[in-house]
Design a protein around this motif. Sequence first.
Motif, PDB file in Angstrom:
ATOM      1  N   THR A  85       9.625  -5.898 -70.373  1.00  0.00           N
ATOM      2  CA  THR A  85       8.430  -5.949 -69.541  1.00  0.00           C
ATOM      3  C   THR A  85       8.667  -6.801 -68.297  1.00  0.00           C
ATOM      4  O   THR A  85       8.241  -6.440 -67.184  1.00  0.00           O
ATOM      5  CB  THR A  85       7.251  -6.522 -70.348  1.00  0.00           C
ATOM      6  N   ALA A  86       9.348  -7.941 -68.474  1.00  0.00           N
ATOM      7  CA  ALA A  86       9.655  -8.798 -67.336  1.00  0.00           C
ATOM      8  C   ALA A  86      10.526  -8.071 -66.316  1.00  0.00           C
ATOM      9  O   ALA A  86      10.330  -8.199 -65.098  1.00  0.00           O
ATOM     10  CB  ALA A  86      10.346 -10.073 -67.815  1.00  0.00           C
ATOM     11  N   ALA A  87      11.484  -7.275 -66.802  1.00  0.00           N
ATOM     12  CA  ALA A  87      12.342  -6.499 -65.895  1.00  0.00           C
ATOM     13  C   ALA A  87      11.537  -5.444 -65.146  1.00  0.00           C
ATOM     14  O   ALA A  87      11.792  -5.158 -63.970  1.00  0.00           O
ATOM     15  CB  ALA A  87      13.472  -5.850 -66.676  1.00  0.00           C
ATOM     16  N   SER A  88      10.538  -4.864 -65.812  1.00  0.00           N
ATOM     17  CA  SER A  88       9.740  -3.807 -65.181  1.00  0.00           C
ATOM     18  C   SER A  88       8.847  -4.337 -64.064  1.00  0.00           C
ATOM     19  O   SER A  88       8.426  -3.573 -63.191  1.00  0.00           O
ATOM     20  CB  SER A  88       8.876  -3.114 -66.237  1.00  0.00           C
ATOM     21  N   LEU A  89       8.539  -5.628 -64.077  1.00  0.00           N
ATOM     22  CA  LEU A  89       7.638  -6.197 -63.077  1.00  0.00           C
ATOM     23  C   LEU A  89       8.164  -6.029 -61.654  1.00  0.00           C
ATOM     24  O   LEU A  89       7.386  -5.927 -60.705  1.00  0.00           O
ATOM     25  CB  LEU A  89       7.400  -7.685 -63.366  1.00  0.00           C
ATOM     26  N   PHE A  90       9.485  -6.000 -61.495  1.00  0.00           N
ATOM     27  CA  PHE A  90      10.072  -5.880 -60.159  1.00  0.00           C
ATOM     28  C   PHE A  90       9.785  -4.521 -59.517  1.00  0.00           C
ATOM     29  O   PHE A  90       9.978  -4.357 -58.306  1.00  0.00           O
ATOM     30  CB  PHE A  90      11.581  -6.120 -60.226  1.00  0.00           C
ATOM     31  N   PHE A  91       9.343  -3.561 -60.319  1.00  0.00           N
ATOM     32  CA  PHE A  91       9.048  -2.227 -59.793  1.00  0.00           C
ATOM     33  C   PHE A  91       7.555  -1.925 -59.806  1.00  0.00           C
ATOM     34  O   PHE A  91       7.147  -0.813 -59.465  1.00  0.00           O
ATOM     35  CB  PHE A  91       9.799  -1.184 -60.622  1.00  0.00           C
ATOM     36  N   LEU A  92       6.748  -2.929 -60.170  1.00  0.00           N
ATOM     37  CA  LEU A  92       5.311  -2.697 -60.291  1.00  0.00           C
ATOM     38  C   LEU A  92       4.466  -3.632 -59.433  1.00  0.00           C
ATOM     39  O   LEU A  92       3.385  -3.248 -58.987  1.00  0.00           O
ATOM     40  CB  LEU A  92       4.887  -2.847 -61.766  1.00  0.00           C
TER      41      LEU A  92
ATOM     42  N   ILE B 286       9.135 -12.595 -59.896  1.00  0.00           N
ATOM     43  CA  ILE B 286      10.052 -13.725 -60.107  1.00  0.00           C
ATOM     44  C   ILE B 286       9.369 -14.817 -60.927  1.00  0.00           C
ATOM     45  O   ILE B 286       9.992 -15.429 -61.809  1.00  0.00           O
ATOM     46  CB  ILE B 286      10.545 -14.268 -58.755  1.00  0.00           C
ATOM     47  N   PHE B 287       8.092 -15.059 -60.655  1.00  0.00           N
ATOM     48  CA  PHE B 287       7.347 -16.033 -61.449  1.00  0.00           C
ATOM     49  C   PHE B 287       7.280 -15.590 -62.915  1.00  0.00           C
ATOM     50  O   PHE B 287       7.425 -16.411 -63.829  1.00  0.00           O
ATOM     51  CB  PHE B 287       5.937 -16.194 -60.884  1.00  0.00           C
ATOM     52  N   GLY B 288       7.059 -14.294 -63.138  1.00  0.00           N
ATOM     53  CA  GLY B 288       7.020 -13.776 -64.503  1.00  0.00           C
ATOM     54  C   GLY B 288       8.341 -13.985 -65.219  1.00  0.00           C
ATOM     55  O   GLY B 288       8.370 -14.345 -66.401  1.00  0.00           O
TER      56      GLY B 288
ATOM     57  N   PRO C 262      13.074  16.270 -64.538  1.00  0.00           N
ATOM     58  CA  PRO C 262      14.024  15.352 -63.877  1.00  0.00           C
ATOM     59  C   PRO C 262      13.328  14.079 -63.399  1.00  0.00           C
ATOM     60  O   PRO C 262      12.435  14.130 -62.549  1.00  0.00           O
ATOM     61  CB  PRO C 262      14.549  16.189 -62.693  1.00  0.00           C
ATOM     62  N   VAL C 263      13.696  12.960 -63.951  1.00  0.00           N
ATOM     63  CA  VAL C 263      13.107  11.664 -63.576  1.00  0.00           C
ATOM     64  C   VAL C 263      14.224  10.652 -63.387  1.00  0.00           C
ATOM     65  O   VAL C 263      15.351  10.836 -63.861  1.00  0.00           O
ATOM     66  CB  VAL C 263      12.127  11.144 -64.656  1.00  0.00           C
ATOM     67  N   GLY C 264      13.913   9.570 -62.695  1.00  0.00           N
ATOM     68  CA  GLY C 264      14.860   8.475 -62.524  1.00  0.00           C
ATOM     69  C   GLY C 264      14.695   7.430 -63.613  1.00  0.00           C
ATOM     70  O   GLY C 264      13.647   7.347 -64.265  1.00  0.00           O
ATOM     71  N   PHE C 265      15.725   6.619 -63.797  1.00  0.00           N
ATOM     72  CA  PHE C 265      15.684   5.598 -64.841  1.00  0.00           C
ATOM     73  C   PHE C 265      14.583   4.580 -64.585  1.00  0.00           C
ATOM     74  O   PHE C 265      13.973   4.062 -65.521  1.00  0.00           O
ATOM     75  CB  PHE C 265      17.044   4.897 -64.932  1.00  0.00           C
ATOM     76  N   ILE C 266      14.305   4.298 -63.303  1.00  0.00           N
ATOM     77  CA  ILE C 266      13.274   3.319 -62.955  1.00  0.00           C
ATOM     78  C   ILE C 266      11.908   3.767 -63.485  1.00  0.00           C
ATOM     79  O   ILE C 266      11.086   2.937 -63.895  1.00  0.00           O
ATOM     80  CB  ILE C 266      13.219   3.105 -61.436  1.00  0.00           C
ATOM     81  N   THR C 267      11.663   5.068 -63.491  1.00  0.00           N
ATOM     82  CA  THR C 267      10.392   5.587 -64.014  1.00  0.00           C
ATOM     83  C   THR C 267      10.215   5.204 -65.475  1.00  0.00           C
ATOM     84  O   THR C 267       9.138   4.770 -65.895  1.00  0.00           O
ATOM     85  CB  THR C 267      10.333   7.115 -63.860  1.00  0.00           C
ATOM     86  N   ALA C 268      11.273   5.370 -66.251  1.00  0.00           N
ATOM     87  CA  ALA C 268      11.205   5.004 -67.667  1.00  0.00           C
ATOM     88  C   ALA C 268      11.037   3.504 -67.840  1.00  0.00           C
ATOM     89  O   ALA C 268      10.228   3.042 -68.646  1.00  0.00           O
ATOM     90  CB  ALA C 268      12.463   5.487 -68.389  1.00  0.00           C
ATOM     91  N   LEU C 269      11.788   2.715 -67.051  1.00  0.00           N
ATOM     92  CA  LEU C 269      11.715   1.258 -67.161  1.00  0.00           C
ATOM     93  C   LEU C 269      10.330   0.738 -66.797  1.00  0.00           C
ATOM     94  O   LEU C 269       9.816  -0.194 -67.427  1.00  0.00           O
ATOM     95  CB  LEU C 269      12.770   0.617 -66.257  1.00  0.00           C
ATOM     96  N   ALA C 270       9.705   1.344 -65.796  1.00  0.00           N
ATOM     97  CA  ALA C 270       8.413   0.862 -65.311  1.00  0.00           C
ATOM     98  C   ALA C 270       7.247   1.247 -66.217  1.00  0.00           C
ATOM     99  O   ALA C 270       6.161   0.684 -66.098  1.00  0.00           O
ATOM    100  CB  ALA C 270       8.158   1.397 -63.899  1.00  0.00           C
ATOM    101  N   THR C 271       7.458   2.187 -67.117  1.00  0.00           N
ATOM    102  CA  THR C 271       6.351   2.672 -67.948  1.00  0.00           C
ATOM    103  C   THR C 271       6.549   2.457 -69.444  1.00  0.00           C
ATOM    104  O   THR C 271       5.575   2.246 -70.176  1.00  0.00           O
ATOM    105  CB  THR C 271       6.125   4.175 -67.705  1.00  0.00           C
ATOM    106  N   TYR C 272       7.786   2.512 -69.898  1.00  0.00           N
ATOM    107  CA  TYR C 272       8.036   2.512 -71.339  1.00  0.00           C
ATOM    108  C   TYR C 272       7.487   1.284 -72.068  1.00  0.00           C
ATOM    109  O   TYR C 272       6.861   1.426 -73.135  1.00  0.00           O
ATOM    110  CB  TYR C 272       9.536   2.653 -71.614  1.00  0.00           C
ATOM    111  N   PRO C 273       7.680   0.041 -71.564  1.00  0.00           N
ATOM    112  CA  PRO C 273       7.166  -1.114 -72.319  1.00  0.00           C
ATOM    113  C   PRO C 273       5.670  -1.030 -72.591  1.00  0.00           C
ATOM    114  O   PRO C 273       5.200  -1.409 -73.670  1.00  0.00           O
ATOM    115  CB  PRO C 273       7.491  -2.302 -71.404  1.00  0.00           C
ATOM    116  N   TYR C 274       4.932  -0.491 -71.651  1.00  0.00           N
ATOM    117  CA  TYR C 274       3.471  -0.444 -71.778  1.00  0.00           C
ATOM    118  C   TYR C 274       3.034   0.711 -72.694  1.00  0.00           C
ATOM    119  O   TYR C 274       1.999   0.608 -73.358  1.00  0.00           O
ATOM    120  CB  TYR C 274       2.850  -0.330 -70.383  1.00  0.00           C
ATOM    121  N   ILE C 275       3.828   1.766 -72.733  1.00  0.00           N
ATOM    122  CA  ILE C 275       3.563   2.846 -73.686  1.00  0.00           C
ATOM    123  C   ILE C 275       3.755   2.335 -75.112  1.00  0.00           C
ATOM    124  O   ILE C 275       2.966   2.628 -76.013  1.00  0.00           O
ATOM    125  CB  ILE C 275       4.480   4.050 -73.404  1.00  0.00           C
ATOM    126  N   VAL C 276       4.807   1.535 -75.312  1.00  0.00           N
ATOM    127  CA  VAL C 276       5.060   0.950 -76.632  1.00  0.00           C
ATOM    128  C   VAL C 276       3.932   0.018 -77.035  1.00  0.00           C
ATOM    129  O   VAL C 276       3.459   0.043 -78.179  1.00  0.00           O
ATOM    130  CB  VAL C 276       6.409   0.197 -76.638  1.00  0.00           C
TER     131      VAL C 276
END
Length: 285
Positions: free
Chosen positions: A129-136, A143-145, A219-233
């Motif tokens: 989730t912390a990694a996904s913040l950079f794209f959201l 960075i604070f997160g 066809p999707v990019g990896f960033i799409t999965a990273l930015a959404t997957y933690p919150y789906i879980v």
Amino acid sequence: MSRSLPWKQVAVTAAVAGVVGWRVHFSALRDAFRNLNAGSLLLAGLCLLVLLSVRVYKWHRLMDEGLGNVCLRRSLRSILGGFTLVLLTPGRLGEMGRWLFVPKNERFQVAALNLLDRLFDLWALLTLTAASLFFLIPRPIAIFGVGVWLAFLPLVAGLPLFLAHLAKLLKRPRHSLGLVAEAGVVLARVQAPRYAVLALCSIWVELASFFFLLRAFHPVGFITALATYPYIVMAGALPVSFSGLGVREGAAALLLAPYAIPAAIAIDAALLWFVLTTLLPAAMG
């Protein structure tokens, strides 16, 4: 009160599934499966095999280190039994029931190890989730997160000892003093860094499997999965429907919509992820 609770979960599951079915026609869900990319689906399957292997290995090592001389069959029985309970409980609470599949004299210790294992998995999810913040969100807030995440690293490193100490402070009946003491000893034996690393490996392989499942449909990019997957879980883990069914799929449709992914594809990917990561291990259990 307790008798009415399952009916609430059934009602929420049916209601959310009904809304999803109303917004997305079954024909659209069916048509999305017709154009599956076999290569991406195969890669997703391989990732899921690796994921299951890592999770089994982590749990087996945890039991073996805590209890000593634990055979693989006992570890498999408890972890797969936990997957089976997921189908019968709200969210993913069933995974906390691995202690039901071990001998009675070990259940208290295994329950403590089970709690520790799930806390490591939660920390790994928060890392993602912390990694996904950079794209959201704006970079300074992200960075604070990450700074907050780094501040909790010492707690993660000392998590087994912290839980062992907490067990000593809890008020309990006299007849359970021995069990609590044994659980504390078991937890104190665990080397936290090893299981923290394994939990991180597990969550990143899990993310990769979801990414390839999405690519099998669209066809999707990896960033799409990273930015959404933690919150789906997180949505699927909420104890409001059985196995998170309906809530997880609805969250996938909402979160993936800004990335131009049709709701039918998002729901199909979430359903297939559930079948491969939970339903199949539950059937084995």
